[in-house]
Write a protein that holds these residues in place. Structure first.
Motif, short mmCIF file in Angstrom:
data_model
loop_
_atom_site.label_atom_id
_atom_site.label_comp_id
_atom_site.label_asym_id
_atom_site.label_seq_id
_atom_site.Cartn_x
_atom_site.Cartn_y
_atom_site.Cartn_z
N GLU A 135 0.83 -1.20 0.00
CA GLU A 135 0.00 0.00 0.00
C GLU A 135 0.87 1.26 0.00
O GLU A 135 0.60 2.21 -0.73
CB GLU A 135 -0.93 -0.02 1.21
N ARG A 136 1.94 1.25 0.80
CA ARG A 136 2.85 2.39 0.86
C ARG A 136 3.49 2.64 -0.51
O ARG A 136 3.58 3.77 -0.97
CB ARG A 136 3.94 2.14 1.91
N ARG A 137 3.89 1.58 -1.19
CA ARG A 137 4.50 1.72 -2.51
C ARG A 137 3.51 2.27 -3.53
O ARG A 137 3.86 3.12 -4.35
CB ARG A 137 5.04 0.37 -3.00
N LEU A 138 2.28 1.79 -3.47
CA LEU A 138 1.27 2.26 -4.41
C LEU A 138 0.99 3.74 -4.21
O LEU A 138 0.95 4.52 -5.16
CB LEU A 138 -0.02 1.45 -4.26
N VAL A 139 0.83 4.16 -2.97
CA VAL A 139 0.59 5.57 -2.67
C VAL A 139 1.82 6.40 -3.03
O VAL A 139 1.73 7.47 -3.64
CB VAL A 139 0.21 5.76 -1.18
N GLY A 140 3.00 5.87 -2.71
CA GLY A 140 4.25 6.59 -2.92
C GLY A 140 4.59 6.86 -4.37
O GLY A 140 5.23 7.86 -4.69
N THR A 143 1.05 7.70 -9.09
CA THR A 143 0.59 7.68 -10.49
C THR A 143 -0.92 7.45 -10.61
O THR A 143 -1.45 7.53 -11.71
CB THR A 143 1.33 6.57 -11.28
N GLU A 144 -1.59 7.17 -9.50
CA GLU A 144 -3.03 6.93 -9.52
C GLU A 144 -3.74 7.85 -8.54
O GLU A 144 -3.18 8.18 -7.49
CB GLU A 144 -3.36 5.47 -9.15
N GLY A 145 -4.96 8.20 -8.88
CA GLY A 145 -5.79 8.97 -7.96
C GLY A 145 -6.36 8.05 -6.90
O GLY A 145 -6.19 6.83 -6.95
N PRO A 146 -7.09 8.63 -5.92
CA PRO A 146 -7.62 7.84 -4.81
C PRO A 146 -8.52 6.68 -5.24
O PRO A 146 -8.41 5.58 -4.71
CB PRO A 146 -8.40 8.85 -3.97
N GLU A 147 -9.42 6.91 -6.22
CA GLU A 147 -10.31 5.83 -6.66
C GLU A 147 -9.53 4.70 -7.31
O GLU A 147 -9.79 3.52 -7.04
CB GLU A 147 -11.35 6.37 -7.65
N GLU A 148 -8.58 5.04 -8.15
CA GLU A 148 -7.76 4.03 -8.83
C GLU A 148 -6.91 3.26 -7.81
O GLU A 148 -6.76 2.04 -7.90
CB GLU A 148 -6.87 4.68 -9.89
N ARG A 149 -6.38 3.96 -6.83
CA ARG A 149 -5.60 3.28 -5.78
C ARG A 149 -6.46 2.26 -5.05
O ARG A 149 -6.03 1.13 -4.80
CB ARG A 149 -5.03 4.29 -4.78
N GLU A 150 -7.67 2.65 -4.68
CA GLU A 150 -8.57 1.73 -3.97
C GLU A 150 -8.91 0.52 -4.83
O GLU A 150 -8.94 -0.61 -4.34
CB GLU A 150 -9.85 2.44 -3.52
#
Length: 195
Positions: A135-140, A143-150
């Protein structure tokens, strides 16, 4: 001291989103040019810094449809309920026929398809040290907004549960170590890892 050449074999590298598959594959590409790495096609737009033909071949939906219709893809899938990704068949077959080791860096759905069509391939799962680190790597990477991250994190939970389907697991705690472990699989001659 020179290393033994890589053996002619196909290794499929898959794992959850943001685990670092692309980063590990880039390390292999940079340090081991004897190992050919397939460049996938995708219908998603390029992210900042991505180069067409290096990271992916960015193609239209129409071109993707044509490749599917002509059986030009070894595997393909809709990923994260959004874009389509696939592995062009001809370059993989050509490199293996020429005796060159080949690496496919693909998603879980694609890995399952390759398992059926090329059962001799060694299936390697790239795992994160923990879900929190993933999760930390994805947020870090930003490249994606909040919806795409979820959406990607939901997909990642499903992908992590598939680890047992693979022949071997490499935990990506450190990119260089993961790269070295992956290259060792090419050089070892191990076809399957028994449990």
């Amino acid at each position: 001291m020179s290393e033994a050449p890589a053996r002619s074999r196909l290794i499929v590298l898959a794992g959850p989103t943001a685990v670092g598959k692309g980063t590990v594959a880039a390390c292999v590409r940079d340090q081991h040019p004897d190992i050919w790495i397939s460049v996938s096609v995708t219908t998603r737009p390029a992210r900042p810094g991505e180069i067409d033909g290096v990271h992916y071949h960015f193609i239209s939906d129409e071109e993707f449809d044509r490749l599917v219709a002509e059986d030009g893809l070894l595997e393909w899938a809709v990923v994260h309920s959004a874009a389509r990704y696939g592995t062009p068949r001809a370059p993989v077959e050509e490199h293996l026929a020429a005796g060159r080791p080949a690496l496919l860096e693909i998603d879980l759905q694609g890995a399952r398809q390759v398992r059926k069509t090329m059962p001799e391939a060694l299936m390697c799962f790239l795992a994160p040290p923990s879900f929190e680190e993933l999760e930390r790597r994805l947020v870090g990477r930003g490249t994606e907004g909040p919806e795409e991250r979820e959406r990607r994190l939901r997909t990642a939970r499903t992908e992590l549960a598939a680890e047992a389907e693979f022949d071997v697991t490499i935990v990506n705690t450190d990119v260089q170590t993961a790269c070295d472990e992956l290259v060792d699989l090419f050089r070892s001659g191990t076809s399957r890892v028994s449990s």
